[in-house]
Motif scaffolding. Sequence first.
Motif, PDB file in Angstrom:
ATOM      1  N   GLY A  37       0.839  -1.191   0.000  1.00  0.00           N
ATOM      2  CA  GLY A  37       0.000   0.000   0.000  1.00  0.00           C
ATOM      3  C   GLY A  37       0.874   1.241   0.000  1.00  0.00           C
ATOM      4  N   VAL A  38       0.257   2.376  -0.347  1.00  0.00           N
ATOM      5  CA  VAL A  38       1.020   3.609  -0.568  1.00  0.00           C
ATOM      6  C   VAL A  38       1.596   4.175   0.739  1.00  0.00           C
ATOM      7  N   SER A  39       0.980   3.878   1.880  1.00  0.00           N
ATOM      8  CA  SER A  39       1.528   4.383   3.152  1.00  0.00           C
ATOM      9  C   SER A  39       2.932   3.847   3.407  1.00  0.00           C
ATOM     10  N   GLU A  88      -1.632  10.022  -9.086  1.00  0.00           N
ATOM     11  CA  GLU A  88      -0.562   9.165  -9.619  1.00  0.00           C
ATOM     12  C   GLU A  88      -0.729   7.718  -9.160  1.00  0.00           C
ATOM     13  N   SER A  89      -1.243   7.533  -7.946  1.00  0.00           N
ATOM     14  CA  SER A  89      -1.197   6.187  -7.370  1.00  0.00           C
ATOM     15  C   SER A  89      -2.557   5.539  -7.148  1.00  0.00           C
ATOM     16  N   SER A  90      -3.667   6.312  -7.256  1.00  0.00           N
ATOM     17  CA  SER A  90      -4.951   5.745  -6.831  1.00  0.00           C
ATOM     18  C   SER A  90      -5.551   4.798  -7.866  1.00  0.00           C
ATOM     19  N   ASP A  91      -5.428   5.097  -9.153  1.00  0.00           N
ATOM     20  CA  ASP A  91      -6.039   4.233 -10.165  1.00  0.00           C
ATOM     21  C   ASP A  91      -4.906   3.704 -11.040  1.00  0.00           C
ATOM     22  N   ASN A  92      -3.954   3.060 -10.390  1.00  0.00           N
ATOM     23  CA  ASN A  92      -2.721   2.715 -11.087  1.00  0.00           C
ATOM     24  C   ASN A  92      -2.067   1.557 -10.353  1.00  0.00           C
ATOM     25  N   PHE A  93      -1.201   0.840 -11.041  1.00  0.00           N
ATOM     26  CA  PHE A  93      -0.494  -0.278 -10.422  1.00  0.00           C
ATOM     27  C   PHE A  93       0.838  -0.436 -11.138  1.00  0.00           C
ATOM     28  N   LYS A  94       1.918  -0.475 -10.386  1.00  0.00           N
ATOM     29  CA  LYS A  94       3.202  -0.610 -11.084  1.00  0.00           C
ATOM     30  C   LYS A  94       4.278  -1.238 -10.197  1.00  0.00           C
ATOM     31  N   ALA A  95       5.239  -1.860 -10.871  1.00  0.00           N
ATOM     32  CA  ALA A  95       6.425  -2.366 -10.165  1.00  0.00           C
ATOM     33  C   ALA A  95       7.409  -1.213 -10.018  1.00  0.00           C
ATOM     34  N   TYR A  96       8.321  -1.330  -9.063  1.00  0.00           N
ATOM     35  CA  TYR A  96       9.410  -0.353  -8.939  1.00  0.00           C
ATOM     36  C   TYR A  96      10.619  -1.085  -8.358  1.00  0.00           C
ATOM     37  N   GLY A  97      11.762  -0.466  -8.470  1.00  0.00           N
ATOM     38  CA  GLY A  97      12.975  -1.058  -7.881  1.00  0.00           C
ATOM     39  C   GLY A  97      13.277  -2.464  -8.386  1.00  0.00           C
ATOM     40  N   VAL A  98      12.900  -2.758  -9.633  1.00  0.00           N
ATOM     41  CA  VAL A  98      13.016  -4.144 -10.120  1.00  0.00           C
ATOM     42  C   VAL A  98      14.470  -4.568 -10.258  1.00  0.00           C
ATOM     43  N   SER A  99      15.337  -3.649 -10.670  1.00  0.00           N
ATOM     44  CA  SER A  99      16.735  -4.071 -10.843  1.00  0.00           C
ATOM     45  C   SER A  99      17.528  -3.985  -9.553  1.00  0.00           C
ATOM     46  N   PRO A 128      -2.827   0.353  -5.339  1.00  0.00           N
ATOM     47  CA  PRO A 128      -3.666   1.467  -4.898  1.00  0.00           C
ATOM     48  C   PRO A 128      -4.514   1.170  -3.656  1.00  0.00           C
ATOM     49  N   MET A 129      -3.858   0.921  -2.560  1.00  0.00           N
ATOM     50  CA  MET A 129      -4.553   0.866  -1.274  1.00  0.00           C
ATOM     51  C   MET A 129      -3.686   1.651  -0.288  1.00  0.00           C
ATOM     52  N   ILE A 130      -4.285   2.020   0.841  1.00  0.00           N
ATOM     53  CA  ILE A 130      -3.533   2.854   1.780  1.00  0.00           C
ATOM     54  C   ILE A 130      -2.597   1.975   2.610  1.00  0.00           C
ATOM     55  N   ARG A 131      -3.179   0.995   3.286  1.00  0.00           N
ATOM     56  CA  ARG A 131      -2.386   0.068   4.097  1.00  0.00           C
ATOM     57  C   ARG A 131      -2.445  -1.311   3.471  1.00  0.00           C
TER      58      ARG A 131
END
Length: 345
Positions: A179-181, A195-206, A236-239
């Motif tokens: 979650g975004v928190s 940016e984050s509420s209706d979206n889903f993405k990976a990060y820090g993959v490498s 897109p969830m808070i916790r």
Amino acid sequence: MIKVGIVGGTGYTGVELLRLLAAHPEVQLTAITSRKEDGLPVAEMYPSLRGRVDIAFSSPDKVDLTQCDVVFFATPHGVAMAQAPELLAKGVKVIDLAADFRIKDRAVFEKTYKIDHTAPELLEQAVYGLPELNREDIKKANLIANPGCYPTTMQLGFVPLLKAGLIDAGHLIADCKSGVSGAGRKAEIGTLFSESSDNFKAYGVSGHRHTPETAAQLQRYTSDKVKLIFTPHLTPMIRGMHSTLYARLTKDVSNEELQKLFEDAYADQPFVDVMPWGSHPETRSTRGANMLRLALHRPDNGDTLIVLVVQDNLVKGASGQAVQCMNLMFGLDEGLGLQTIALMP
Ligand SMILES: NC(=O)C1=CN([C@@H]2O[C@H](COP(=O)(O)OP(=O)(O)OC[C@H]3O[C@@H](n4cnc5c(N)ncnc54)[C@H](OP(=O)(O)O)[C@@H]3O)[C@@H](O)[C@H]2O)C=CC1
Ligand SMILES: CC(=O)N[C@@H](CCC(=O)OP(=O)(O)O)C(=O)O
């Protein structure tokens, strides 16, 4: 009563500590810092605490933390290492929710976090605060390195299998969602609503800083070389946090034996719930609760075992775990102040 100080009380893990400690019968909240909100009553910033917390934030340079029995650092990486030496020297216990003392190897820490370690002499004495794996050391500790949220799910999911020598340690995969928190309360473009509420993405993959922390801890449970692929995602969830862990079985073992392995491993652990085989744990079953739930799956009875793990990133993934450690350090019942049941719906 245990006199508690919190450095970094305006952030998400800080206010979560306040929520838990306000209901803790053995705690007296003594000091809480904010660099920007000196003098502001805590309950004015967080009305959820009105009537329960009656102290005000103090600037870190005005507050005397040495009057506390224990100080929690709910701050960015690099803050606790600057203040811990003096506090420890004066007999104050320290629980750091950041990563300053999580990685024993100073060079690996500095490479991962890109900051110089200013208290390397404390790395050896710091105890990694995962009670399910380190309970006896936590009881004796003065300095706790509270684990990262993702690492908690990965370790509690993989360790029983590594200890039993049932999986290929060189091929561990963790596909995790937070979650975004999890990114904290500070303003950042990536965590804006649009940016984050209706979206889903990976990060820090490498490469994410939780990979070396987790790999080093997992390595304690096997003589084979651990290789971990960890991919975090922002959901897109808070916790909440959901980790899907994949491991390749190397021994002939039945599903019943695997289930029993986990049930036995966590039989005496009040904050880990091993669900029936094939369950689908939901993040909301842990929201607000100091609880980690997991369930096992084995598609087509093949050699891949999947462990699904959920927790609240702010509770078992951070502040709840920190309070669990505090209880152990002060000889209290481990579950004191941590009995809240998850919110539903
Ligand atoms: N969010 C999560 O789910 C998890 C977070 N963590 C870790 O816990 C720590 C806190 O995270 P989180 O609460 O999310 O972060 P936030 O950004 O929400 O809060 C950070 C807090 O630190 C204070 N602060 C910032 N810089 C300093 C400084 N130099 N000296 C003193 N205080 C400072 C800020 O207060 P002010 O500006 O008012 O002084 C603020 O209260 C981080 O290290 C994080 O990585 C660990 C597990 C999970
Ligand atoms: C969603 C999100 O951004 N999560 C944070 C992890 C929060 C956490 O547990 O981290 P540390 O205590 O190690 O900083 C991240 O990936 O950086």
